[in-house]
Design a protein around this motif. Sequence first.
Motif, PDB file in Angstrom:
ATOM      1  N   ARG B 233       0.829  -1.196   0.000  1.00  9.25           N
ATOM      2  CA  ARG B 233       0.000   0.000   0.000  1.00  9.25           C
ATOM      3  C   ARG B 233       0.867   1.251   0.000  1.00  9.25           C
ATOM      4  N   VAL B 235       3.793   1.606  -1.314  1.00  7.27           N
ATOM      5  CA  VAL B 235       4.343   1.807  -2.663  1.00  7.27           C
ATOM      6  C   VAL B 235       3.273   2.401  -3.568  1.00  7.27           C
ATOM      7  N   ALA B 236       2.041   1.875  -3.446  1.00  7.15           N
ATOM      8  CA  ALA B 236       0.954   2.411  -4.271  1.00  7.15           C
ATOM      9  C   ALA B 236       0.715   3.878  -3.943  1.00  7.15           C
ATOM     10  N   LEU B 237       0.787   4.219  -2.666  1.00  3.93           N
ATOM     11  CA  LEU B 237       0.546   5.604  -2.263  1.00  3.93           C
ATOM     12  C   LEU B 237       1.649   6.508  -2.800  1.00  3.93           C
TER      13      LEU B 237
END
Lengths: 543, 420
Positions: B233, B235-237
Amino acid sequence: MIRFSGVSVTYPEAALPALAGADFEVPEGELWLVVGPSGVGKSTLLGAVCGLVPHFSGGTLRGRVTVAGRDTRTHRPREMADVVGTVGQDPLGHFVTDTVEDELAYGMESLGLPRDTMRRRVEETLDLLGLHELRDRPLATLSGGQQQRVALGSVLTLHPRVLVLDEPTSALDPGAAEEVLAVLQRLVHDLGTTVLLAEHRLERVVQYADRVLLLPAPGAPPVVGDPAEVLSRSPVRPPVAELGALAGWRPLPLSVREARRRAGALRERLAGRRPAPPPGPAPGAAPLALARRLTVRRGGSEVLRGVELRVGPGETVALMGRNGAGKSTLLRALAGAHRPTAGSVELAGGVVPHRTPPARLVRHVGLVPQDPRDLLFAETVAAECAAADADAAAAGVPVAPGGCLALVARLLPEVPPGAHPRDLSEGQRLALALAVVLTSAPPLLLLDEPTRGLDYAAKARLVGVLRELAGRGHGVLLATHDVELAAEAAGRVVVLAEGEVVADGPTAEVVVASPAFAPQVAKVLGAGPWLTVPQVAAALEEA
Amino acid sequence: MPIRLPRPRVPRDRPPRPGAAARLRAPVATRSNALHAGAWWLWALGLATAASRTSNPLLLGLVIAVAGYVVAARRTNAPWARAFGYYLALGAFVVALRVVFALALGSPIGGTRVLVTLPEVPLPDWAAGVRLGGRVTAESLVFAGYDGLRLATLLICLGAANALANPARLLKSLPGALYEVGVAVVVAMSFAPQLVADLVRMRAARRLRGRSVRGARALLQVARPVLEGALERSVALAAAMDARGYGRTAAVPPAVRRLTAALTLGGLLGVCVGAYGLLAAAGAGFGLPLLAAGLAAALAGLWLGGRRSPRTRYRPDPWGPRAWLVSGAGAAVAVAVGWANGAAPEALHPPAVPLSAPAFPLWPAAAVLLGLLPAVVAPVPADAPGARTPGGRAARTAAPAPESAPAPEAAAQDCKEARP
């Protein structure tokens, strides 16, 4: 507006390029739909538009991607932020701040826009997306549809000329999905925004697309063309196009309205016939799950109120209703995770789920949660299966030879046992979780939103597995937003609203009665008993 | 004959024209009139400064009561606002701990009234000056109690600021150069609850597989996927933030960059030396001016550093008259109690030896009551626990609100929305 010239992307340690031979140009103000089976490179293509591929993902990009004249080789994603707005699959992963209004302003703050401009744009965007009543709400308290709209709004305030959306409606109920698509329509028509969008649920979006970009297989060059023409050779297509192909209509219909105009002859051919009745529960058999006046209260509010539900052996029941209607809570109550506040839950043999220790309960009921990853703890598929066999043995279930691994081999023939569960595609992960749960052979199987992120092929395989399970006397209860899945797999549909059962009856009666829940085939063929393409195909073969 | 139409009914709870007094009453808080988070902190620090100047338990109790009353009157329903109770419990724990230490380890305060004599543990020579057990006098316990109460009061004042000020908004008021730090903290604050939610979900899923959810092994097995999920999460953010323009920089001439570095470093050095001068017994003369100069240089450095980032701020909280009043109330309490400490130290520090009932110093107590001002002037939060009942305290206060505040109907609507 968006121009790909000879683009191919290869990730490190990958033998084949994830995307190859991409050579096309998206003109300004068009809505393009990216279609293709899972794992074919749709997300890579979308990520390349804003520069996240390869700046953020790693890998090598050959060729050139330009958006509004800016080359992604020389511009980092942050320098494209005012031209390209990107929204990923999970809106929660997109949020930086904590309230709706701050989230809408975040991107503009980064770009350094003047204060009065920011204020004006936030107000406009709140109105455009119908979010004004939620402006002060914490993001975590919003429903899925609202979160998706906020995520969309958070990039719209930058007035991007290009919008890139990855599966914007997959997690949404039909009503919320229509809200989001209506906003997109408005952007394309009124503001001339260019939209590039990937979606598994083609039946929801294909009629809005100006062009379809098909990725036929991993590493194969994309095919661009008129939607009807491209779908005629696509491995994935919505039921309405499938029906058109079956009836030999050219060009393929994309919307229910188009198909309806041409359906006269087909209706006549089908007149007087009826689809084979769905397998119902064995008459007189004791129910596998029985909820009586079930009320569950969580955090001070009643999530379920007076729910009556009965699932018999050999029966597949679909549980539908909007996001937050209490579907997951009902499933979890049946699996013993919630204690009823009032009323009762009982499984076959008088087992009360919340009073049974977990180790014994796996013999009676199995639940595949919304995110199958929750159920997977081990580092390889083989280790996961060994653990499942051990769990089953501990519960006193005679494990079949080969146990879980044999089940996996049947459901997922292409996956090596050494693979990491997190590296599997959504469909493969679901199959693995299903195999893990089925190892203990529970008579009652519960599935929460199983088609999230699944392509049509994976969905068809799931339907086959569910049919087989029902045929062997399992009772299946699946919570889903996917009306097509409900129509194909379930004999009975239960609709929940605000924690109460508002409809309970045979699929053909319940789904056809509501325009939001009716599958496309039922809409095309009118008020008849036909719900799915395979039903129609079987009837035409007999004729 | 003219037809007489029935007159439209004016709602009774909204007088047609609010008088001058009504205009001064606190409006319902909205984003536009929200009190600056820094004002709450200044108020609380004022109270804490006052508390640090006295050991009179009556006065300290009054400070706690003032802080508690303002929190009760003006806190929202946000999670951080509900933490005030924990600070009260922490305060009680601190007092109890201080008393237990005095009981077990003795106290430099002598005293004559022996309550109990505990068996004394003989300690080796190198531990001279440390005592375990022995005589316990009433005076030493009273002294420890006073001392503990002072520390508890400081903690409770900080807790009050924490409960009243939105931490995210406080961080938004940081200078531009510290913006990155603020973002990191806000992201961490939203990640922690998600991590807990993940953990709960994973444990429930473990149960579904028929395994026990208790024990260290269960926790370990669950922890790995939870951390993996958190990593994915974040990394996605990070990708989402980058795609939304996070980290854009503006071009700054090298001379300005060097000046920024010099000002910041020199300023911080000045602050350190100045603070040392203030605290050290000898050099009080150069301490204050050096501290002020260092602070000014550091702030100038931060301001210059902020020019590197092209960011703007969306709807920053204004520092209006109500913020001045709130922070001024805290400052007034601090100044008044500090002055009283100089003028009448014996009233503010009741002696433990000989044992006597502490006197209630009237004028310092009246000064502490000034700290109640925010309970009247700060805007009433729309989702305050008191605002939920229609016709309740908040609803009555809200009725004659100035034009800028939403109409009472709108406020009531907000209350309904806020209800989960």
